[in-house]
Design a protein around this motif. Structure first.
Motif, short mmCIF file in Angstrom:
data_model
loop_
_atom_site.label_atom_id
_atom_site.label_comp_id
_atom_site.label_asym_id
_atom_site.label_seq_id
_atom_site.Cartn_x
_atom_site.Cartn_y
_atom_site.Cartn_z
N GLY A 1 44.68 48.86 41.66
CA GLY A 1 45.12 48.51 41.55
C GLY A 1 45.04 47.34 39.61
N VAL A 2 45.17 46.82 38.88
CA VAL A 2 45.07 46.83 37.55
C VAL A 2 44.84 45.12 36.90
CG1 VAL A 2 45.42 47.05 34.88
CG2 VAL A 2 46.34 48.80 36.93
N VAL A 3 44.17 44.74 36.62
CA VAL A 3 42.81 43.79 36.68
C VAL A 3 43.22 43.80 34.31
CG1 VAL A 3 41.79 42.05 35.63
CG2 VAL A 3 42.23 43.55 37.77
N SER A 4 43.61 42.93 33.74
CA SER A 4 43.27 42.24 32.54
C SER A 4 42.62 41.14 32.27
CB SER A 4 44.79 42.51 31.58
OG SER A 4 45.21 41.12 31.52
N PHE A 5 41.87 41.54 30.78
CA PHE A 5 41.22 40.30 30.99
C PHE A 5 40.64 39.79 29.56
CE2 PHE A 5 38.42 43.47 31.08
CZ PHE A 5 36.90 43.08 30.28
N ALA A 6 40.81 38.71 28.98
CA ALA A 6 39.94 37.77 27.72
C ALA A 6 38.56 36.46 27.74
CB ALA A 6 41.34 38.06 26.85
N GLY A 7 40.32 35.60 27.76
CA GLY A 7 39.63 34.88 28.43
C GLY A 7 39.20 34.02 29.44
N ILE A 8 40.69 34.97 29.90
CA ILE A 8 41.29 34.53 32.02
C ILE A 8 40.74 36.08 32.67
CG2 ILE A 8 40.79 32.04 31.96
CD1 ILE A 8 44.14 33.49 32.42
N ALA A 9 40.78 36.06 33.13
CA ALA A 9 41.89 37.83 33.87
C ALA A 9 42.28 37.53 34.89
CB ALA A 9 39.91 38.34 34.99
N THR A 10 42.85 38.62 34.31
CA THR A 10 44.42 38.34 35.41
C THR A 10 44.33 39.53 36.06
OG1 THR A 10 45.49 36.91 33.58
CG2 THR A 10 46.97 38.53 35.26
N VAL A 11 44.92 39.74 37.65
CA VAL A 11 45.19 40.54 38.18
C VAL A 11 47.38 41.14 37.70
CG1 VAL A 11 45.75 41.48 40.68
CG2 VAL A 11 44.21 39.82 40.19
N LEU A 12 46.86 42.46 37.64
CA LEU A 12 48.37 42.41 36.95
C LEU A 12 49.02 43.27 37.73
CD1 LEU A 12 48.04 43.65 33.30
CD2 LEU A 12 48.20 41.87 33.60
N VAL A 13 48.02 44.43 38.72
CA VAL A 13 49.27 44.93 40.10
C VAL A 13 47.96 44.94 41.05
CG1 VAL A 13 49.85 46.99 40.60
CG2 VAL A 13 50.29 46.02 38.28
N PRO A 14 48.02 44.30 42.48
CA PRO A 14 47.77 44.57 43.34
C PRO A 14 46.94 45.91 44.01
CG PRO A 14 49.40 43.66 44.33
CD PRO A 14 50.08 43.68 42.65
N PRO A 15 45.83 45.94 44.68
CA PRO A 15 45.94 47.47 45.02
C PRO A 15 47.26 48.12 45.86
CG PRO A 15 43.77 46.24 45.40
CD PRO A 15 44.93 45.30 44.79
N THR A 16 47.88 49.49 45.48
CA THR A 16 48.70 49.85 45.21
C THR A 16 49.03 51.28 45.41
OG1 THR A 16 51.55 49.85 44.85
CG2 THR A 16 50.23 49.68 43.64
N THR A 17 49.39 51.92 46.37
CA THR A 17 49.35 53.44 45.58
C THR A 17 50.70 53.95 45.24
OG1 THR A 17 51.26 54.12 47.70
CG2 THR A 17 48.81 54.56 47.89
N ASP A 18 51.38 53.32 44.25
CA ASP A 18 52.65 52.71 42.84
C ASP A 18 52.32 52.98 42.04
OD1 ASP A 18 54.92 52.41 42.03
OD2 ASP A 18 55.55 50.99 42.82
N ARG A 19 52.16 54.30 41.70
CA ARG A 19 51.86 54.65 40.39
C ARG A 19 52.49 54.00 39.10
NH1 ARG A 19 47.84 54.66 43.22
NH2 ARG A 19 46.34 57.13 43.65
N ALA A 20 53.63 53.87 39.05
CA ALA A 20 55.12 53.24 38.00
C ALA A 20 54.04 52.18 37.92
CB ALA A 20 56.14 53.87 38.31
N ALA A 21 54.11 51.02 38.98
CA ALA A 21 53.87 50.30 38.56
C ALA A 21 52.03 49.83 37.34
CB ALA A 21 53.71 48.99 40.45
N ALA A 22 51.25 50.36 38.35
CA ALA A 22 50.42 50.57 37.57
C ALA A 22 50.58 50.79 36.17
CB ALA A 22 49.44 50.95 38.39
N LYS A 23 50.80 51.74 35.52
CA LYS A 23 51.41 52.15 34.42
C LYS A 23 51.78 51.42 33.21
CE LYS A 23 52.10 56.86 33.74
NZ LYS A 23 53.29 58.33 33.86
#
Length: 323
Positions: free
Chosen positions: A129-151
């Motif tokens: 899964g991918v999370v970005s954070f600055a002033g808040i934390a945002t879950v961009l991609v929940p855990p998955t085996t789809d590597r294209a979504a993460a990239k």
């Protein structure tokens, strides 16, 4: 190599005893034979022996018995196996300090490239899964085996104000917990996902400026038994320009080390793009694979059986009897 049942190795002493007994028997036979006074008569009465080849069958049998003894003792060796049920949350800092150019072309672009390489190299069975954070934390991609979504999510990262490091860890923990409930347990120990390994990989370049503290987040990670691997990215002489003024953005390694230590994870530093890729590569090996003791008795069993059979066959051919 280690053994699951090492006491069976005591059987090797019996094999050694057989070898010693064979040598003594050969010497005894030679002494008894030499008692004949008439050697010419001995040559006519005693059968012709095949010379030194007669020792081959018992030698093969003894070595084969050694192999079978080792096999029974259950030899094991370390083997790397890919993790197929692990969950990894990759949390990437997108605060304004990531615009610093102390790492070419800038920290964020270098982080994107290294993160995508990490995604490509990660074991296919790991849920990422991918999370970005600055002033808040945002879950961009929940855990998955789809590597294209993460990239794709990593490519879309953009800068924002403030740094909520603690929120990034907590959001990652909540995502892991929610995902674990959707994973069917494979055993009683996995009930509720408790047996499924999880890890947070946190990449940041500065100290928290908003949200819950690093200590609070790290303690929650420790309670959940989810270690945090922290990567401090950048240098101590980085800076950005805000409204025409230079603002220094050095690393805050003390807070990052605290997260890693309390959560039971590890801490890494990377001052260049190449170092960051190297750290991600190490983490990929550490997270994507586990070392297990694997049974390696089969080769010993096969070798021992083959040698015993060869010894028996050689005995029939050379001395016309099975030793």
């Amino acid at each position: 190599m280690s053994f699951a049942h090492p006491w069976w190795l005591a059987g090797a002493a019996l094999v050694v005893a057989l070898a010693v007994g064979y040598v003594l028997a050969q010497r005894r036979t030679r002494r008894h034979t030499l008692r004949f006074a008439n050697l010419d008569l001995l040559d006519r009465v005693a059968p012709k022996r095949p010379g030194r080849w007669r020792h081959l069958p018992p030698a093969l049998l003894l070595v084969g018995l050694i192999g079978l003894t080792v096999a029974v003792a259950g030899p094991t060796a370390e083997a790397r196996e890919p993790r197929n049920r692990a969950t990894v949350m990759l949390a990437i800092d997108v605060s304004l300090s990531m615009e610093a150019t102390d790492v070419a072309p800038n920290r964020l672009d270098a982080a994107k490239e290294a993160a995508k390489q990490f995604v490509d190299d990660l074991t296919p069975g790991v849920n990422l899964g991918v999370v970005s954070f600055a002033g808040i934390a945002t879950v961009l991609v929940p855990p998955t085996t789809d590597r294209a979504a993460a990239k794709q999510a990593i490519d879309s990262l953009t800068l924002d104000q403030r740094t909520a490091t603690g929120e990034a860890v907590i959001s990652s923990l909540q995502t892991i917990e929610a995902f674990a409930k959707t994973v069917a347990p494979v055993s009683q120990d996995d009930a509720g996902g408790a047996g499924v390994p999880a890890r947070i990989v946190l990449m940041t370049d500065g100290k928290r400026t908003v949200g819950r503290t690093e200590q609070d987040a790290a303690e929650r990670a420790a309670q959940a038994k989810v270690p945090v691997s922290v990567i401090a990215f950048g240098t101590d002489h980085g800076y950005i320009t805000v409204e025409g003024e230079q603002v220094d953005v050095p690393l805050d390694t003390e807070a990052m080390q605290q997260i890693a230590q309390i959560s039971g994870g590890d801490f890494h530093t990377a001052a260049t793009s190449e170092e960051l890729k190297s750290v991600y590569s190490q983490l990929g090996e550490q997270i994507g694979y586990e070392t297990k003791q694997q049974d390696v008795s089969r080769p010993w069993l096969i070798a021992g059986t083959v040698l015993v059979l060869l010894g028996a066959a050689a005995g029939l051919v050379i001395v016309q009897r099975i030793p």
